[in-house]
Design an enzyme around this catalytic site. Structure first.
Site, PDB file in Angstrom:
ATOM      1  N   HIS A 169      -2.807 -14.581   1.464  1.00  0.00           N
ATOM      2  CA  HIS A 169      -1.407 -14.237   1.778  1.00  0.00           C
ATOM      3  C   HIS A 169      -0.895 -15.175   2.868  1.00  0.00           C
ATOM      4  O   HIS A 169      -1.607 -15.459   3.839  1.00  0.00           O
ATOM      5  CB  HIS A 169      -1.274 -12.810   2.313  1.00  0.00           C
ATOM      6  CG  HIS A 169      -1.628 -11.742   1.336  1.00  0.00           C
ATOM      7  ND1 HIS A 169      -0.864 -11.447   0.226  1.00  0.00           N
ATOM      8  CD2 HIS A 169      -2.670 -10.863   1.314  1.00  0.00           C
ATOM      9  CE1 HIS A 169      -1.411 -10.440  -0.437  1.00  0.00           C
ATOM     10  NE2 HIS A 169      -2.509 -10.073   0.191  1.00  0.00           N
ATOM     11  N   HIS A 225       0.849  -1.199   0.000  1.00  0.00           N
ATOM     12  CA  HIS A 225       0.000   0.000   0.000  1.00  0.00           C
ATOM     13  C   HIS A 225       0.885   1.250   0.000  1.00  0.00           C
ATOM     14  O   HIS A 225       0.846   2.043   0.941  1.00  0.00           O
ATOM     15  CB  HIS A 225      -0.946   0.014   1.211  1.00  0.00           C
ATOM     16  CG  HIS A 225      -1.932  -1.113   1.188  1.00  0.00           C
ATOM     17  ND1 HIS A 225      -2.572  -1.566   2.320  1.00  0.00           N
ATOM     18  CD2 HIS A 225      -2.403  -1.868   0.166  1.00  0.00           C
ATOM     19  CE1 HIS A 225      -3.381  -2.564   1.979  1.00  0.00           C
ATOM     20  NE2 HIS A 225      -3.299  -2.765   0.696  1.00  0.00           N
ATOM     21  N   GLU A 263      -8.536  -6.103  -5.524  1.00  0.00           N
ATOM     22  CA  GLU A 263      -7.202  -5.510  -5.345  1.00  0.00           C
ATOM     23  C   GLU A 263      -6.172  -6.275  -6.187  1.00  0.00           C
ATOM     24  O   GLU A 263      -6.196  -7.508  -6.279  1.00  0.00           O
ATOM     25  CB  GLU A 263      -6.798  -5.487  -3.867  1.00  0.00           C
ATOM     26  CG  GLU A 263      -5.613  -4.567  -3.634  1.00  0.00           C
ATOM     27  CD  GLU A 263      -5.363  -4.237  -2.158  1.00  0.00           C
ATOM     28  OE1 GLU A 263      -6.029  -4.800  -1.285  1.00  0.00           O
ATOM     29  OE2 GLU A 263      -4.465  -3.402  -1.904  1.00  0.00           O
ATOM     30  N   ASP A 270      -8.232 -12.005   1.820  1.00  0.00           N
ATOM     31  CA  ASP A 270      -7.302 -11.296   2.708  1.00  0.00           C
ATOM     32  C   ASP A 270      -7.447 -11.684   4.188  1.00  0.00           C
ATOM     33  O   ASP A 270      -6.475 -11.569   4.957  1.00  0.00           O
ATOM     34  CB  ASP A 270      -7.511  -9.782   2.593  1.00  0.00           C
ATOM     35  CG  ASP A 270      -6.791  -9.184   1.394  1.00  0.00           C
ATOM     36  OD1 ASP A 270      -5.801  -9.767   0.928  1.00  0.00           O
ATOM     37  OD2 ASP A 270      -7.228  -8.112   0.928  1.00  0.00           O
ATOM     38  N   ASP A 320      -3.164  -7.236  -6.085  1.00  0.00           N
ATOM     39  CA  ASP A 320      -2.282  -8.325  -5.649  1.00  0.00           C
ATOM     40  C   ASP A 320      -2.968  -9.688  -5.841  1.00  0.00           C
ATOM     41  O   ASP A 320      -2.300 -10.716  -5.817  1.00  0.00           O
ATOM     42  CB  ASP A 320      -1.789  -8.133  -4.207  1.00  0.00           C
ATOM     43  CG  ASP A 320      -2.876  -7.832  -3.214  1.00  0.00           C
ATOM     44  OD1 ASP A 320      -3.962  -7.352  -3.616  1.00  0.00           O
ATOM     45  OD2 ASP A 320      -2.668  -8.057  -2.005  1.00  0.00           O
ATOM     46  N   HIS A 334     -11.481  -7.116   2.288  1.00  0.00           N
ATOM     47  CA  HIS A 334     -10.849  -5.883   2.657  1.00  0.00           C
ATOM     48  C   HIS A 334     -11.401  -4.671   1.889  1.00  0.00           C
ATOM     49  O   HIS A 334     -11.254  -3.538   2.315  1.00  0.00           O
ATOM     50  CB  HIS A 334      -9.336  -6.098   2.416  1.00  0.00           C
ATOM     51  CG  HIS A 334      -8.462  -4.945   2.262  1.00  0.00           C
ATOM     52  ND1 HIS A 334      -7.555  -4.798   1.248  1.00  0.00           N
ATOM     53  CD2 HIS A 334      -8.337  -3.838   3.018  1.00  0.00           C
ATOM     54  CE1 HIS A 334      -6.894  -3.679   1.384  1.00  0.00           C
ATOM     55  NE2 HIS A 334      -7.340  -3.067   2.441  1.00  0.00           N
ATOM     56  N   TYR A 365      -0.516  -7.726  10.231  1.00  0.00           N
ATOM     57  CA  TYR A 365      -1.376  -7.595   9.044  1.00  0.00           C
ATOM     58  C   TYR A 365      -2.739  -7.016   9.442  1.00  0.00           C
ATOM     59  O   TYR A 365      -3.229  -6.063   8.827  1.00  0.00           O
ATOM     60  CB  TYR A 365      -1.537  -8.986   8.429  1.00  0.00           C
ATOM     61  CG  TYR A 365      -2.326  -9.059   7.146  1.00  0.00           C
ATOM     62  CD1 TYR A 365      -1.669  -9.174   5.921  1.00  0.00           C
ATOM     63  CD2 TYR A 365      -3.711  -9.041   7.146  1.00  0.00           C
ATOM     64  CE1 TYR A 365      -2.392  -9.265   4.740  1.00  0.00           C
ATOM     65  CE2 TYR A 365      -4.438  -9.125   5.980  1.00  0.00           C
ATOM     66  CZ  TYR A 365      -3.765  -9.232   4.777  1.00  0.00           C
ATOM     67  OH  TYR A 365      -4.482  -9.316   3.610  1.00  0.00           O
ATOM     68  N   HIS A 397     -11.641 -10.905  -4.893  1.00  0.00           N
ATOM     69  CA  HIS A 397     -11.232  -9.555  -4.469  1.00  0.00           C
ATOM     70  C   HIS A 397     -10.618  -8.820  -5.654  1.00  0.00           C
ATOM     71  O   HIS A 397      -9.845  -9.395  -6.423  1.00  0.00           O
ATOM     72  CB  HIS A 397     -10.213  -9.711  -3.341  1.00  0.00           C
ATOM     73  CG  HIS A 397      -9.763  -8.448  -2.682  1.00  0.00           C
ATOM     74  ND1 HIS A 397     -10.423  -7.243  -2.782  1.00  0.00           N
ATOM     75  CD2 HIS A 397      -8.680  -8.211  -1.882  1.00  0.00           C
ATOM     76  CE1 HIS A 397      -9.772  -6.325  -2.087  1.00  0.00           C
ATOM     77  NE2 HIS A 397      -8.710  -6.875  -1.538  1.00  0.00           N
TER      78      HIS A 397
HETATM   79 FE1  FEO Z   1      -6.827  -6.429  -0.283  1.00  0.00          FE
HETATM   80 FE2  FEO Z   1      -4.242  -8.713  -0.473  1.00  0.00          FE
HETATM   81  O1  FEO Z   1      -5.476  -7.428  -1.102  1.00  0.00           O
END
Ligand code: FEO
Length: 402
Positions: A226, A24, A82, A165, A84, A146, A193, A80
């Site tokens: 992750h 981020h 995002e 996430d 990543d 998230h 995290y 998701h």
């Molecule tokens: Fe909200 Fe690992 O992305």
């Protein structure tokens, strides 16, 4: 490192990013790197759950190829938006342009904006299920865990929860399961995290945890997007998330300060002495010399937060101002707070920090510790006395008075 079969016919096909040191922007430090976890379910219908960050797309395809030809994937579950996790979608859809993409309504909006509005999106809601032949995927919307688009995917027959996430950690390792890694490191990275990414969403998370618990889904494995996969100590991430989302914290005080000519530092040490005299342990950070993301973790995990800054230009020193800003936006709850600092000819920092702490709902004890130039011996004694008052408040929750 090859693909890993995490359950019969279900494979981890993600990527390990050992080099990444920030997430981020520079908001979150990741000294242990991370992984981007994607999963492949092989069956009557072959399903890819999430993708990886684009620089690692070849790693993902190499792992998929160990299981099957990527062109044989029928469905993509995109939990998701995002990047990543979704950044690999264009490369995937190039190979399988007719594949159905299962996602939330907000997911479809996001993927359309980032990549393409021409793909075959299938919008799902909480409770929707699809059969892939011998297996049933159940979807649970998880907005703001998230992003607004986020969802969890649950495989009924296997008791496998893929919550994207949630319950993740930024931890790059060759090991894939919780029982294979150092437990202290694992818990630390999950906590860091949560503190740096999910903390301001705690109210939503607490509600979602209750909702998922009420569904009564048997969970045998949790495979986040992750870090490592939980297969042994499944209850730990759920218990920790329950605790953190409710603001339950330990009884230490975190003292964070920035100093110009050691005056504010001397005050920090005297306050820590006072806390110790009343049996309350403190964790003291000279802010610019410390990992701000690590400090935020400690702030989340402990009840007391005392922030010190010298005053410059009638305001908070710039480095620690960034930390105070993080506190303001991450909104740790149920804190007892205070501020202190030295000044030259005019103050400003102490009051501004107090106001920000009040803004996050902290129970602020006005310290009056706003001393000119170098603190005198009597002023240092006042710091010690304040540390004792703060400790009494932390211990007993009573009005702070000696
Ligand atoms: Fe909200 Fe690992 O992305």
């Amino acid at each position: 490192m090859n693909k890993i079969e995490i359950m019969k016919g279900i494979y981890w096909v993600g990527a390990i990013d050992r080099a990444v040191r920030h997430f981020h922007g520079h908001a979150y430090t990741t000294p242990r790197g991370t992984t981007y976890n994607a999963y492949l379910i092989k069956g009557e219908k072959n399903v890819l759950v999430d993708t990886v960050y684009p620089p690692f797309i070849d790693d993902m395809f190499d792992r998929i190829k160990e299981v099957m030809d990527p062109s044989k994937i029928d469905y993509v579950v995109a939990n998701h938006v995002e990047m990543d996790h979704s950044g690999g979608l264009p490369a995937v859809m190039e190979r399988i342009p007719k594949a159905k993409i299962f996602c939330t309504a907000k997911g479809k909006e996001g993927f359309s904006k980032y990549y393409s509005d021409k793909w075959d999106y299938r919008v799902v809601k909480t409770g929707d299920e699809i059969s892939i032949g011998g297996r049933t995927l159940k979807f649970i919307e998880a907005p703001m865990i998230h992003w607004p688009d986020s969802m969890f995917t649950y495989i009924k027959e296997d008791g496998l929860l893929m919550p994207n996430d949630a319950f993740g950690q930024h931890l790059a390792t060759d090991e894939r399961f919780d029982d294979e890694v150092d437990q202290d490191v694992l818990r630390y990275e999950m906590s860091k995290y949560y503190a740096n990414i999910l903390l301001p969403l705690s109210r939503i998370i607490a509600k979602k945890l209750d909702e998922v618990k009420a569904l009564g889904l048997p969970i045998k494995m949790i495979a986040p997007s992750h870090g490592i996969i939980w297969r042994k100590n499944i209850s730990l991430p759920i218990e920790e998330y329950t605790k953190w989302s409710r603001g339950d914290a330990a009884g230490k005080a975190v003292i964070v300060y920035e100093t110009m000519y050691r005056s504010t530092e001397m005050m920090a040490e005297a306050i820590a002495d006072g806390l110790e005299k009343e049996g309350v342990e403190s964790i003291v950070y000279n802010f610019p010399e410390s990992d701000h993301s690590h400090i935020i973790k400690d702030v989340m995990e402990n009840r007391g937060l005392i922030v010190g800054s010298s005053t410059m230009h009638n305001d908070i020193l710039p480095s620690i101002a960034s930390f105070v800003h993080e506190v303001k936006v991450l909104k740790p709850i149920k804190k007892i707070g205070a501020s202190f600092g030295s000044r030259g000819w005019a103050g400003g920092a102490v009051k501004k920090i107090e106001d920000i702490l009040r803004g996050i709902g902290a129970d602020v004890i006005e310290s009056g510790l706003d001393f000119q130039y170098k603190p005198s011996e009597p002023e240092l004694r006042k710091c010690v006395e304040f540390g004792r008052r703060f400790a009494l408040k932390m211990r007993d929750g009573q009005p702070a008075a000696l």
